[in-house]
Design a protein around this motif. Structure first.
Motif, mmCIF file in Angstrom:
data_model
loop_
_atom_site.group_PDB
_atom_site.id
_atom_site.type_symbol
_atom_site.label_atom_id
_atom_site.label_comp_id
_atom_site.label_asym_id
_atom_site.label_seq_id
_atom_site.Cartn_x
_atom_site.Cartn_y
_atom_site.Cartn_z
ATOM 1 N N LEU A 116 0.812 -1.215 0.000
ATOM 2 C CA LEU A 116 0.000 0.000 0.000
ATOM 3 C C LEU A 116 0.847 1.268 0.000
ATOM 4 C CD1 LEU A 116 -2.877 -0.978 2.466
ATOM 5 C CD2 LEU A 116 -2.878 -1.040 -0.029
ATOM 6 N N SER A 117 2.151 1.102 0.176
ATOM 7 C CA SER A 117 3.063 2.246 0.088
ATOM 8 C C SER A 117 3.810 2.262 -1.239
ATOM 9 C CB SER A 117 4.082 2.196 1.239
ATOM 10 O OG SER A 117 3.433 2.230 2.488
ATOM 11 N N SER A 118 3.564 1.249 -2.048
ATOM 12 C CA SER A 118 4.260 1.152 -3.332
ATOM 13 C C SER A 118 3.483 1.880 -4.423
ATOM 14 C CB SER A 118 4.437 -0.316 -3.730
ATOM 15 O OG SER A 118 3.180 -0.898 -4.033
ATOM 16 N N SER A 119 4.125 2.024 -5.565
ATOM 17 C CA SER A 119 3.468 2.626 -6.718
ATOM 18 C C SER A 119 2.334 1.721 -7.194
ATOM 19 C CB SER A 119 4.489 2.826 -7.842
ATOM 20 O OG SER A 119 3.850 3.132 -9.052
ATOM 21 N N ARG A 120 1.288 2.315 -7.727
ATOM 22 C CA ARG A 120 0.152 1.535 -8.215
ATOM 23 C C ARG A 120 0.513 0.708 -9.452
ATOM 24 N NH1 ARG A 120 -4.981 3.461 -6.588
ATOM 25 N NH2 ARG A 120 -5.842 1.710 -7.772
ATOM 26 N N ASP A 121 1.628 1.035 -10.099
ATOM 27 C CA ASP A 121 2.037 0.270 -11.283
ATOM 28 C C ASP A 121 3.371 -0.439 -11.055
ATOM 29 O OD1 ASP A 121 3.663 2.455 -11.234
ATOM 30 O OD2 ASP A 121 3.196 3.150 -13.265
ATOM 31 N N ASP A 122 3.586 -0.871 -9.811
ATOM 32 C CA ASP A 122 4.820 -1.578 -9.454
ATOM 33 C C ASP A 122 4.804 -2.979 -10.075
ATOM 34 O OD1 ASP A 122 6.651 -3.307 -7.932
ATOM 35 O OD2 ASP A 122 6.915 -1.571 -6.627
ATOM 36 N N ASP A 123 5.713 -3.230 -11.008
ATOM 37 C CA ASP A 123 5.739 -4.511 -11.718
ATOM 38 C C ASP A 123 6.059 -5.680 -10.790
ATOM 39 O OD1 ASP A 123 5.051 -3.459 -14.158
ATOM 40 O OD2 ASP A 123 7.127 -3.150 -14.810
ATOM 41 N N GLU A 124 6.937 -5.456 -9.830
ATOM 42 C CA GLU A 124 7.309 -6.541 -8.917
ATOM 43 C C GLU A 124 6.105 -6.998 -8.104
ATOM 44 O OE1 GLU A 124 10.491 -7.512 -5.308
ATOM 45 O OE2 GLU A 124 10.680 -5.663 -6.474
ATOM 46 N N CYS A 125 5.345 -6.048 -7.594
ATOM 47 C CA CYS A 125 4.133 -6.393 -6.842
ATOM 48 C C CYS A 125 3.120 -7.095 -7.745
ATOM 49 C CB CYS A 125 3.504 -5.139 -6.244
ATOM 50 S SG CYS A 125 4.456 -4.381 -4.917
ATOM 51 N N ARG A 126 3.003 -6.612 -8.954
ATOM 52 C CA ARG A 126 2.036 -7.180 -9.895
ATOM 53 C C ARG A 126 2.387 -8.622 -10.254
ATOM 54 N NH1 ARG A 126 0.810 -2.891 -14.130
ATOM 55 N NH2 ARG A 126 -0.261 -2.030 -12.317
ATOM 56 N N ASN A 127 3.677 -8.915 -10.314
ATOM 57 C CA ASN A 127 4.110 -10.264 -10.687
ATOM 58 C C ASN A 127 3.859 -11.290 -9.593
ATOM 59 O OD1 ASN A 127 4.990 -9.438 -13.216
ATOM 60 N ND2 ASN A 127 7.087 -9.045 -12.534
#
Length: 251
Positions: A116-127
């Protein structure tokens, strides 16, 4: 060719059924075996999974309150939407308010809170967010979604969308109100399902160590990961007072 394939296929199926029946007889000889576990093992064998015969059958399980299950489900909803849906569709403020108003950070791990503190388009989180889909499935099942499957196929975008839209709390409602009139599965059904995934998880771990304990087309890592994550939610639901990261996932 089709006739030969059908004949040989039938023979192969018969051999597999015979092997399963023989293995089930072996399970029956275990001194602490129960009828409930034999029923679970029969499902596993029919699907091509071979759990160890030495697994314990008695556990001290305590079911969590429905509100805790709902809050974990909706904590995952917030994380998934944060990563998968653009800011232009759902403003960050709306997600954060939903989390704060329902105290959902209490039902997130330390690593999840960082999302929730990361960017909304963080690729690492998305993966990596796909594993949260698998965690969400059993929690949504508790509130009426269809049963988590045992084939290990990861959830589709359509399935998680269905859960988020129809089996989780809307942003304009509190989770306490949302759960008030919700029908839930019985504790007995939950215990049976958790035991099934406990046994499946054991077969998966054995396969990851090189043993022949899962179906031929089952990937012990990818498909096994889905089994692991679904089992995590089921076991957590029966681990009252235990934090998510402290859930006992031993087999």
């Amino acid at each position: 060719m089709n006739i030969l394939k059908k004949l040989f296929g039938s023979k192969e199926n018969a051999n597999q059924q015979s092997a399963s029946e023989n293995l089930l007889e072996t399970y029956k000889k275990v001194p602490w075996m129960t009828e409930a576990r034999l029923e679970t093992l029969s499902i596993c064998l029919d699907a091509g999974f071979k759990p160890a015969s030495s697994l314990p059958t008695e556990f001290d399980k305590q079911m969590r309150p429905s509100i805790e299950i709902a809050k974990r489900l909706n904590a995952l909803k917030a994380l998934i939407l944060w990563v998968m849906v653009p800011e232009s569709n759902i403003p960050s403020e709306r997600i954060v308010n939903f989390v704060d108003e329902n105290e959902l950070q209490r039902f997130m791990t330390d690593e999840e809170k960082k999302i929730l503190s990361s960017s909304r388009d963080d690729d690492e989180c998305r993966n990596t967010i796909g594993w949260k889909f698998e965690n969400a499935w059993p929690l949504a099942w508790y509130f009426g979604y269809h049963e988590p499957e045992i084939n290990g196929q990861m959830m589709t975008a359509e399935q998680i969308q269905d859960i988020l839209l129809n089996y989780s709390c809307p942003f304009d409602e509190t989770i306490e109100n949302w759960t008030k009139n919700k029908e839930t599965i019985s504790e007995e059904s939950l215990i049976k399902k958790e035991d099934l995934f406990y046994c499946l998880h054991n077969a998966v771990i054995s396969a990851q160590l090189g043993r022949n304990t899962v179906p031929p087309d089952f990937d012990p890592v990818e498909n096994g990961g889905a089994i692991h994550e679904r089992r995590h939610s089921l076991t957590w639901m029966l681990s009252k007072g235990i934090d998510w990261d402290d859930t006992d996932l031993g087999t």
